[in-house]
Design an enzyme around this catalytic site. Sequence first.
Site, mmCIF file in Angstrom:
data_model
loop_
_atom_site.group_PDB
_atom_site.id
_atom_site.type_symbol
_atom_site.label_atom_id
_atom_site.label_comp_id
_atom_site.label_asym_id
_atom_site.label_seq_id
_atom_site.Cartn_x
_atom_site.Cartn_y
_atom_site.Cartn_z
ATOM 1 N N PHE A 111 0.690 -1.227 0.190
ATOM 2 C CA PHE A 111 -0.092 0.057 0.087
ATOM 3 C C PHE A 111 0.855 1.233 -0.034
ATOM 4 C CE2 PHE A 111 -0.302 2.537 3.970
ATOM 5 C CZ PHE A 111 0.659 1.965 4.676
ATOM 6 N N LYS A 112 2.047 1.026 0.371
ATOM 7 C CA LYS A 112 3.074 2.449 0.585
ATOM 8 C C LYS A 112 3.086 2.913 -0.877
ATOM 9 C CE LYS A 112 5.295 1.308 4.888
ATOM 10 N NZ LYS A 112 4.509 0.047 5.189
ATOM 11 N N ASP A 113 2.966 2.181 -2.005
ATOM 12 C CA ASP A 113 2.649 3.025 -3.258
ATOM 13 C C ASP A 113 1.896 3.802 -3.521
ATOM 14 O OD1 ASP A 113 4.969 1.017 -4.328
ATOM 15 O OD2 ASP A 113 3.571 -0.440 -4.742
ATOM 16 N N LEU A 116 3.824 6.860 -1.984
ATOM 17 C CA LEU A 116 4.885 6.968 -2.409
ATOM 18 C C LEU A 116 5.261 7.347 -4.199
ATOM 19 C CD1 LEU A 116 7.023 5.076 0.252
ATOM 20 C CD2 LEU A 116 7.541 7.478 -0.461
#
Length: 465
Positions: A111-113, A116
Amino acid sequence: MKYISTRGQSPALEFEDVVLTGLASDGGLYVPQSIPQFSKEEIASWAGLSYQELALRVMSPFVAGSIPEDDLKDLIARSYSGFRHDAIVPLVQTGHNEWILELFQGPTLAFKDVALQFLGNLLDYVLKKRNQKVVIMGATSGDTGSAAIEGCRHCDNVDIFILHPHQRVSEVQRRQMTTVIENNVHNIALEGNFDDCQTLVKQSFADQSFLPEGRQLVAVNSINWARIMAQIVYYFYAALSLGAPHRPVSFSVPTGNFGDIFAGYIAKRMGLPVEQLVIATNSNDILHRCLSDNDHSRKALQHTLSPSMDIMVSSNFERMLFDLYDRDGDKIRGLMDDFKSGAMTLDASALERARTLFSSYRLDDEGVIDVIRDVFERCEYLLDPHTAIGVAAARATRRSADVPMVCLATAHPAKFPEAVRKAGQSKDPVLPHHMADLFDREEKYSVLANDAAAVHQFIADNIRA
Ligand SMILES: *Cc1c(COP(=O)(O)O)cnc(C)c1O
């Protein structure tokens, strides 16, 4: 929009400056001076918008005065063009009124995409406008590093250095970082553990004299407000898909640093009818202990099947405390000072408020395996170990079967084959198509001693002119 520090002693900053700053100079975290509010009618009018259109509506007030609307629109379009699903964050049903929100459709399968990819484009935009160059330095135990590298690999004005503990990240995780061969991307395999990496990065932020003239370090961990901001969008998107604002929706969030669930809390403050916000933790359960027993004390770190949630202290919780204490920076400074010696205790009223806002639950590795197996047996849907904790927490704490419960899926199961195998799957989950050749790609990284001088020299030598 101006941003203020949770510890009340740093000057207020504009959005752009907050993005380029790590911690505030008083040690606090930046939060918006006021939370934008949307009426029920306005939220209702967004039904049917695409993810990108909705992102524009939700993020605009936070960047007001810094980024013109057309530019924001363009940044959003570029940030989500590399996702593998047209919905960007699709919903999948796994039970009566129980939904999985797949946040892992971005390039690194976590989920960090979502945040980021956006942050990389945002930095590039801000830096070009200012004709400025920066250096990103970060420590990773796995997911953050690869998502940050993917977000910044095409940024002309950013050189990025990511430290990971040598031979202590999984092969998928390492290869996701080291097979990016752009010349502004540098992977440092530090001869030490994750704490050593983190300590070295902190030390570098405190004394940046090793950098060339005119360069500064930028933080890409979730203390960066822009990450939280980008995450608010998917709460609106999921809730609108399930009938909000005409009915409430609940969310269960696998939690580590409290960045993701804090975005959910902000969505609620903005006017989204959120019924329950469930903090789901693994055995590193400081937040669950805090809510259930007012025990916010440091304990030894445990290594679990959900490594991205193996966090001793949740850094973004300070942002929550700031609101629980009516935005009183002096009180937060006092609490954080107490906590330096190992523990803090919340006031009765702050604790009461926290309990009204959040439910919490803890699940150990054995429980994780049971949930992965159960959900697979019933719906042939494979959860990753982090998401499994969210599903278990949702089921255990749910107050009403009438309210849709959305469990945030924070990683693709192929990133964590060990847990999946333990849950009885005979075959490893398959990597998505764009990563199928990951194990054949060339790698590039440097093994360095756990020594600040050596790392600083390496960075100074590799920054582009
Ligand atoms: C980072 C991460 C989390 C924790 O998110 P926070 O914002 O730190 O609470 C959970 N699951 C996965 C897979 C992650 O990468």
